[in-house]
Design a protein around this motif. Structure first.
Motif, PDB file in Angstrom:
ATOM      1  N   UNK A 218       0.992  -1.276   0.123  1.00 48.25           N
ATOM      2  CA  UNK A 218       0.127  -0.035  -0.042  1.00 48.25           C
ATOM      3  C   UNK A 218       0.986   1.360  -0.175  1.00 48.25           C
ATOM      4  N   UNK A 219       2.153   1.121  -0.075  1.00 45.14           N
ATOM      5  CA  UNK A 219       2.999   2.410   0.099  1.00 45.14           C
ATOM      6  C   UNK A 219       2.793   3.107  -1.069  1.00 45.14           C
ATOM      7  N   UNK A 220       2.715   2.629  -2.164  1.00 45.34           N
ATOM      8  CA  UNK A 220       2.681   3.645  -3.462  1.00 45.34           C
ATOM      9  C   UNK A 220       1.177   4.302  -3.462  1.00 45.34           C
ATOM     10  N   UNK A 221       0.183   3.759  -2.877  1.00 44.14           N
ATOM     11  CA  UNK A 221      -1.061   4.435  -2.534  1.00 44.14           C
ATOM     12  C   UNK A 221      -0.799   5.716  -1.682  1.00 44.14           C
ATOM     13  N   UNK A 222      -0.215   5.423  -0.463  1.00 42.63           N
ATOM     14  CA  UNK A 222       0.005   6.343   0.530  1.00 42.63           C
ATOM     15  C   UNK A 222       0.842   7.433  -0.016  1.00 42.63           C
ATOM     16  N   UNK A 223       1.843   7.158  -0.833  1.00 45.96           N
ATOM     17  CA  UNK A 223       2.622   8.601  -1.574  1.00 45.96           C
ATOM     18  C   UNK A 223       1.671   9.152  -2.232  1.00 45.96           C
ATOM     19  N   UNK A 224       0.819   8.519  -3.070  1.00 40.36           N
ATOM     20  CA  UNK A 224       0.047   9.298  -4.096  1.00 40.36           C
ATOM     21  C   UNK A 224      -0.862  10.066  -3.407  1.00 40.36           C
TER      22      UNK A 224
END
Length: 359
Positions: A218-224
């Motif tokens: 989910x890290x890419x989602x949080x960065x977005x």
């Protein structure tokens, strides 16, 4: 006061400033958010749903703590980012528990309950009846409450329209993974291999298990989410964020998670992507390659030092887990990954142990 506000708006570029923000602002707010969610979970009418909701919060709190570190990069928006990240991560952890310990192995059921994650990032869509295909249905509004929490926060992100297509892409891949890895054991690997073939053009240098692992983060989602705080975010900038995080930063995250869970997953009969390597040496080589690629990718982003800290923090967080010392093969690979660690990683390693023990 102007200088203070200016300082709080700046992205932290060194470990001391980052951890100062984590201890002062991030962890207390995460604790408050999880306490509120736990209260709702404790009154879920269905005993199995209640059990899994409470267990996901109790055993996976560090997922929310780690994810909310992104709010340290924009403290003025932490009142939006932390509730959003905590609610979204709690959905992920709750559904993972429902699938891992499911009374069902129905792919359609798994896809339907995970529809909640797409509904959470597409605020104008009509929510689905998430429990329609399973026996346990009465959650007292728990899951839709988390979805609505995400939607409410997303509406406060001024740059969200540019970020949304890339979030939908990552969430869609995440859902596919959760469906295929939780169906009947004999069907899992063929389904995952066929799915990887469908996406062969994406990161063709990665083995199928590594690509699958990358889709589970989910890290890419949080960065977005963080990027969407910027009212000037455009399609090109959102695309750059997506490329900087997927697949390598995301893949490193989940490969480390699987690395330390190997013994546990063997006992539980759960699929583990590290088990597909032929030796500890190959495991080490491939994870080191993914980590090196992740370090290269984040150079695409402004204040890349913040994202470098995320990478070193991931290594420190997982390799400081108590499970590492309980199994010789995991301990050996972890020891070799930590060899010649930079001071930043050692600093985060010490802080990870402190947080686990005292907070």
């Amino acid at each position: 006061m102007i200088e203070l506000n200016k300082s709080r708006h700046q992205v932290p570029s060194d470990p001391l400033r980052l951890m100062s923000r984590v201890y002062k602002f991030i962890l207390p707010t995460v604790k408050t958010e999880l306490s509120r969610i736990r209260q709702h979970a404790s009154i879920i009418p269905d005993p199995e749903l209640r059990k899994q909701a409470l267990a996901s919060i109790q055993t996976k709190e560090f997922h929310c703590q780690g994810g909310s570190v992104y709010a340290a990069a924009n403290l003025p928006q932490r009142h939006v980012l932390i509730p959003l990240i905590v609610a979204f991560q709690t959905i992920s952890d709750y559904l993972d528990n429902l699938c891992d310990r499911s009374t069902s192995m129905d792919a359609d059921d798994f896809r339907l309950i995970h529809q909640s994650m797409l509904d959470a990032v597409i605020p104008d869509r009509e929510p689905a009846d998430y429990y329609a295909l399973r026996t346990e249905k009465e959650d007292g509004g728990y899951l839709i409450g988390l979805v609505n929490q995400c939607r409410m926060c997303i509406r406060e992100l001024p740059g969200y329209s540019a970020a949304q297509p890339y979030l939908v892409d990552l969430v869609g891949l995440y859902i596919d993974l959760q469906v295929y890895k939780h169906i009947k054991p004999e069907m899992r690997e063929p389904a995952l291999l066929a799915w990887r073939q469908k996406h062969q053009e994406r990161a063709p240098h990665l083995h199928w298990n590594e690509f699958a692992a990358a889709t589970g983060s989910t890290l890419g989602m949080f960065m977005l989410f963080l990027s969407a705080c910027d009212p000037d975010l455009d399609e090109q900038a959102a695309s750059t964020v997506h490329k900087a995080y997927f697949p390598h930063v995301c893949g490193l995250h989940i490969m480390l998670d699987y690395l330390i869970d190997q013994a546990e997953d063997r006992l539980g009969g759960d699929l583990n992507f590290c088990s597909y390597y032929e030796s500890d040496s190959e495991t080490l080589t491939r994870i080191e390659m993914i980590a090196a690629s992740a370090r290269q990718d984040i150079k695409l982003l402004p204040v890349s030092s913040f994202h470098r800290m995320i990478i070193e923090g991931l290594l420190a967080l997982y390799l400081s887990d108590p499970k590492v010392g309980q199994h010789m093969e995991i301990k050996e690979v972890s020891r070799r990954l930590m060899r010649r660690s930079p001071l930043t990683r050692l600093f985060f390693w010490a802080n990870s142990r402190w947080i686990r023990k005292f907070l």
